[in-house]
Design a protein around this motif. Structure first.
Motif, PDB file in Angstrom:
ATOM      1  N   SER A   1      69.931   2.084  48.247  1.00 10.62           N
ATOM      2  CA  SER A   1      69.919   3.147  49.247  1.00 10.62           C
ATOM      3  C   SER A   1      68.928   4.209  48.816  1.00 10.62           C
ATOM      4  CB  SER A   1      71.311   3.771  49.376  1.00 10.62           C
ATOM      5  OG  SER A   1      71.737   4.285  48.137  1.00 10.62           O
ATOM      6  N   PRO A   2      68.217   4.825  49.758  1.00 10.03           N
ATOM      7  CA  PRO A   2      67.215   5.818  49.405  1.00 10.03           C
ATOM      8  C   PRO A   2      67.849   7.097  48.898  1.00 10.03           C
ATOM      9  CG  PRO A   2      67.465   5.705  51.773  1.00 10.03           C
ATOM     10  CD  PRO A   2      68.283   4.583  51.206  1.00 10.03           C
ATOM     11  N   GLY A   3      67.045   7.872  48.161  1.00 16.90           N
ATOM     12  CA  GLY A   3      67.469   9.194  47.744  1.00 16.90           C
ATOM     13  C   GLY A   3      68.623   9.195  46.768  1.00 16.90           C
ATOM     14  N   LEU A   4      68.603   8.352  45.759  1.00 19.21           N
ATOM     15  CA  LEU A   4      69.683   8.293  44.780  1.00 19.21           C
ATOM     16  C   LEU A   4      69.843   9.658  44.129  1.00 19.21           C
ATOM     17  CD1 LEU A   4      71.589   6.168  43.527  1.00 19.21           C
ATOM     18  CD2 LEU A   4      69.918   5.899  41.706  1.00 19.21           C
ATOM     19  N   ARG A   5      71.063  10.151  44.043  1.00 17.33           N
ATOM     20  CA  ARG A   5      71.319  11.485  43.521  1.00 17.33           C
ATOM     21  C   ARG A   5      72.064  11.419  42.201  1.00 17.33           C
ATOM     22  NH1 ARG A   5      67.790  12.215  45.916  1.00 17.33           N
ATOM     23  NH2 ARG A   5      67.359  13.522  47.700  1.00 17.33           N
ATOM     24  N   TRP A   6      72.175  12.607  41.546  1.00 17.81           N
ATOM     25  CA  TRP A   6      72.828  12.636  40.240  1.00 17.81           C
ATOM     26  C   TRP A   6      74.263  12.122  40.323  1.00 17.81           C
ATOM     27  CZ3 TRP A   6      70.219  13.053  35.938  1.00 17.81           C
ATOM     28  CH2 TRP A   6      69.003  13.728  35.941  1.00 17.81           C
TER      29      TRP A   6
ATOM     30  N   ARG B   1      73.844  25.479  26.295  1.00 20.21           N
ATOM     31  CA  ARG B   1      73.900  26.600  27.242  1.00 20.21           C
ATOM     32  C   ARG B   1      73.495  26.093  28.604  1.00 20.21           C
ATOM     33  NH1 ARG B   1      68.786  27.443  28.471  1.00 20.21           N
ATOM     34  NH2 ARG B   1      67.126  27.544  26.888  1.00 20.21           N
ATOM     35  N   ALA B   2      73.750  26.887  29.633  1.00 19.98           N
ATOM     36  CA  ALA B   2      73.338  26.521  30.984  1.00 19.98           C
ATOM     37  C   ALA B   2      71.815  26.483  31.066  1.00 19.98           C
ATOM     38  CB  ALA B   2      73.886  27.528  31.995  1.00 19.98           C
ATOM     39  N   VAL B   3      71.285  25.597  31.906  1.00 17.16           N
ATOM     40  CA  VAL B   3      69.837  25.507  32.059  1.00 17.16           C
ATOM     41  C   VAL B   3      69.288  26.738  32.772  1.00 17.16           C
ATOM     42  CG1 VAL B   3      69.747  22.995  32.047  1.00 17.16           C
ATOM     43  CG2 VAL B   3      70.135  24.181  34.204  1.00 17.16           C
ATOM     44  N   THR B   4      68.070  27.136  32.392  1.00 19.38           N
ATOM     45  CA  THR B   4      67.370  28.203  33.086  1.00 19.38           C
ATOM     46  C   THR B   4      66.801  27.653  34.393  1.00 19.38           C
ATOM     47  OG1 THR B   4      65.264  27.687  32.040  1.00 19.38           O
ATOM     48  CG2 THR B   4      66.732  29.214  30.859  1.00 19.38           C
ATOM     49  N   PRO B   5      66.305  28.516  35.293  1.00 16.10           N
ATOM     50  CA  PRO B   5      65.678  27.999  36.513  1.00 16.10           C
ATOM     51  C   PRO B   5      64.532  27.034  36.232  1.00 16.10           C
ATOM     52  CG  PRO B   5      66.169  30.317  36.794  1.00 16.10           C
ATOM     53  CD  PRO B   5      66.491  29.993  35.361  1.00 16.10           C
TER      54      PRO B   5
ATOM     55  N   LEU C   1      72.049  22.188  40.236  1.00 19.54           N
ATOM     56  CA  LEU C   1      72.256  21.598  38.909  1.00 19.54           C
ATOM     57  C   LEU C   1      73.025  22.522  37.962  1.00 19.54           C
ATOM     58  CD1 LEU C   1      68.857  19.756  38.330  1.00 19.54           C
ATOM     59  CD2 LEU C   1      71.032  18.780  39.056  1.00 19.54           C
ATOM     60  N   PRO C   2      72.637  23.813  37.824  1.00 18.09           N
ATOM     61  CA  PRO C   2      73.417  24.675  36.927  1.00 18.09           C
ATOM     62  C   PRO C   2      74.861  24.846  37.394  1.00 18.09           C
ATOM     63  CG  PRO C   2      71.281  25.655  37.434  1.00 18.09           C
ATOM     64  CD  PRO C   2      71.469  24.504  38.387  1.00 18.09           C
ATOM     65  N   GLN C   3      75.056  24.921  38.693  1.00 13.35           N
ATOM     66  CA  GLN C   3      76.412  25.092  39.223  1.00 13.35           C
ATOM     67  C   GLN C   3      77.304  23.899  38.901  1.00 13.35           C
ATOM     68  OE1 GLN C   3      76.309  26.073  43.433  1.00 13.35           O
ATOM     69  NE2 GLN C   3      74.342  27.138  43.183  1.00 13.35           N
ATOM     70  N   ASN C   4      76.682  22.736  38.763  1.00 10.24           N
ATOM     71  CA  ASN C   4      77.452  21.511  38.537  1.00 10.24           C
ATOM     72  C   ASN C   4      77.499  21.095  37.066  1.00 10.24           C
ATOM     73  OD1 ASN C   4      78.044  21.240  41.268  1.00 10.24           O
ATOM     74  ND2 ASN C   4      76.168  20.080  41.679  1.00 10.24           N
ATOM     75  N   GLY C   5      77.080  21.995  36.179  1.00 10.20           N
ATOM     76  CA  GLY C   5      77.300  21.744  34.758  1.00 10.20           C
ATOM     77  C   GLY C   5      76.105  21.261  33.960  1.00 10.20           C
ATOM     78  N   ALA C   6      74.901  21.212  34.545  1.00 12.81           N
ATOM     79  CA  ALA C   6      73.727  20.809  33.767  1.00 12.81           C
ATOM     80  C   ALA C   6      73.513  21.799  32.625  1.00 12.81           C
ATOM     81  CB  ALA C   6      72.495  20.752  34.654  1.00 12.81           C
TER      82      ALA C   6
ATOM     83  N   ASP D   1      77.948  17.595  35.254  1.00 17.00           N
ATOM     84  CA  ASP D   1      79.209  17.027  34.809  1.00 17.00           C
ATOM     85  C   ASP D   1      79.785  16.180  35.929  1.00 17.00           C
ATOM     86  OD1 ASP D   1      81.723  16.477  33.855  1.00 17.00           O
ATOM     87  OD2 ASP D   1      82.137  18.526  33.206  1.00 17.00           O
ATOM     88  N   ALA D   2      80.066  14.918  35.663  1.00 18.44           N
ATOM     89  CA  ALA D   2      80.509  13.988  36.707  1.00 18.44           C
ATOM     90  C   ALA D   2      82.011  13.780  36.722  1.00 18.44           C
ATOM     91  CB  ALA D   2      79.831  12.633  36.511  1.00 18.44           C
ATOM     92  N   ARG D   3      82.787  14.534  35.941  1.00 15.04           N
ATOM     93  CA  ARG D   3      84.209  14.256  35.834  1.00 15.04           C
ATOM     94  C   ARG D   3      84.921  14.336  37.175  1.00 15.04           C
ATOM     95  NH1 ARG D   3      85.537  17.935  30.648  1.00 15.04           N
ATOM     96  NH2 ARG D   3      83.903  19.151  31.655  1.00 15.04           N
ATOM     97  N   ALA D   4      84.554  15.340  37.977  1.00 13.71           N
ATOM     98  CA  ALA D   4      85.238  15.490  39.258  1.00 13.71           C
ATOM     99  C   ALA D   4      84.891  14.375  40.220  1.00 13.71           C
ATOM    100  CB  ALA D   4      84.875  16.840  39.885  1.00 13.71           C
ATOM    101  N   ARG D   5      83.691  13.792  40.081  1.00 13.80           N
ATOM    102  CA  ARG D   5      83.240  12.771  41.016  1.00 13.80           C
ATOM    103  C   ARG D   5      83.653  11.365  40.576  1.00 13.80           C
ATOM    104  NH1 ARG D   5      78.477  15.680  39.845  1.00 13.80           N
ATOM    105  NH2 ARG D   5      77.916  17.209  41.442  1.00 13.80           N
ATOM    106  N   ALA D   6      83.539  11.109  39.280  1.00 12.63           N
ATOM    107  CA  ALA D   6      83.701   9.738  38.808  1.00 12.63           C
ATOM    108  C   ALA D   6      85.000   9.478  38.077  1.00 12.63           C
ATOM    109  CB  ALA D   6      82.524   9.375  37.890  1.00 12.63           C
TER     110      ALA D   6
END
Length: 257
Positions: free
Chosen positions: A15-20, A48-52, A175-180, A200-205
């Motif tokens: 499928s196109p557009g595979l996401r994290w 630490r959280a990623v910068t922009p 990405l930062p909001q989701n734990g990168a 972080d994929a815990r909530a999804r997977a």
């Protein structure tokens, strides 16, 4: 590696557009166990959280693989039986990997050529494995089996290698909001890199899946490392270890695009 009777391999369209999120799910399914954070990277000041800027580079790193068309890879596969190394190329537009596989110990019985898609693994046994796979895959002598969704560190590694390309960038703001996170700094083959984890994929997977990416200043991916709970050593994918050779499908393989 075990293989069944030889027959032509069918491809499976991605499928196109595979996401994290999809990558995380693929990693969890491929390993049949949680991926866990592996060791410490060289240098740096800790997690630490990623910068922009870091988020932007993380967002485009798989897209850069897709833009390049393909990358040369060396995949080091952990195994209690001795371990495997796959040396070859991954075509991120066609969704096909191809190369030579070598093992040590009991794993040496599976030496030969290997080609894989998201749904199938083809093995061509060889008593004398060349340094590099021939540009044109042999017309016969392939053994096909499904790519296993669980129980195989080799198939986990192959699935991960294919998942590291995307036909568009990810959303850097999310990405930062989701734990990168940024873990530290390192150097790979003379390239200064930042070591980061994806969302972080815990909530999804339903797992604590995480994987580390060694990413250059322009978003180029140089290394990926993850641990499989069933193995003591991590699986490692190193990029550009040799010149990329375009992948030609083995008989019966249909490119994803």
């Amino acid at each position: 590696m075990k293989s069944g009777p030889g027959r032509a391999a069918g491809g499976r369209r991605r499928s196109p557009g595979l996401r994290w999120a999809a990558v995380a799910l693929a990693l969890a399914a491929a390993a049949a166990a949680a991926f866990v954070l592996v060791g410490n990277s060289g240098g740096g000041t800790g997690r630490r959280a990623v910068t922009p800027d870091e988020a932007n580079r993380l967002a485009i790193t798989r897209f850069r693989n897709y833009q390049a068309g393909g990358r040369a890879v060396t995949i080091t596969v952990p195994s209690a039986a001795g371990g495997l190394v796959v040396t070859g190329s991954v075509d991120y537009r066609a969704g096909i990997g191809y190369g030579v596989v070598r093992g040590t110990g009991r794993d040496a019985s599976g030496d030969g050529l290997i080609q894989w898609t998201v749904g199938a693994v083809l093995v061509h046994p060889l008593a004398d494995v060349p340094a590099a796979a021939p540009p044109a895959p042999p017309a016969s002598g392939w053994y096909r089996r499904p790519l296993q969704a669980s129980g195989s560190s080799l198939d986990s590694s192959l699935a991960i290698a294919l998942s590291l390309g995307s036909d568009r960038p990810d959303n850097a703001e999310l990405l930062p909001q989701n734990g990168a996170a940024r873990i530290g700094q390192d150097t790979v083959d003379g390239h200064p890199v930042d070591v980061m984890t994806g969302p972080d994929a815990r909530a999804r997977a339903g797992t604590s899946s995480t994987v580390r990416y060694w990413i250059g200043s322009d978003g180029t991916m140089y290394r990926v490392r993850a641990a499989v709970a069933s193995e003591r050593q991590p699986l490692v994918i190193d990029f550009d270890t040799r010149k990329y050779v375009p992948v030609r499908p083995a008989p019966g393989i249909t490119p994803a695009r």
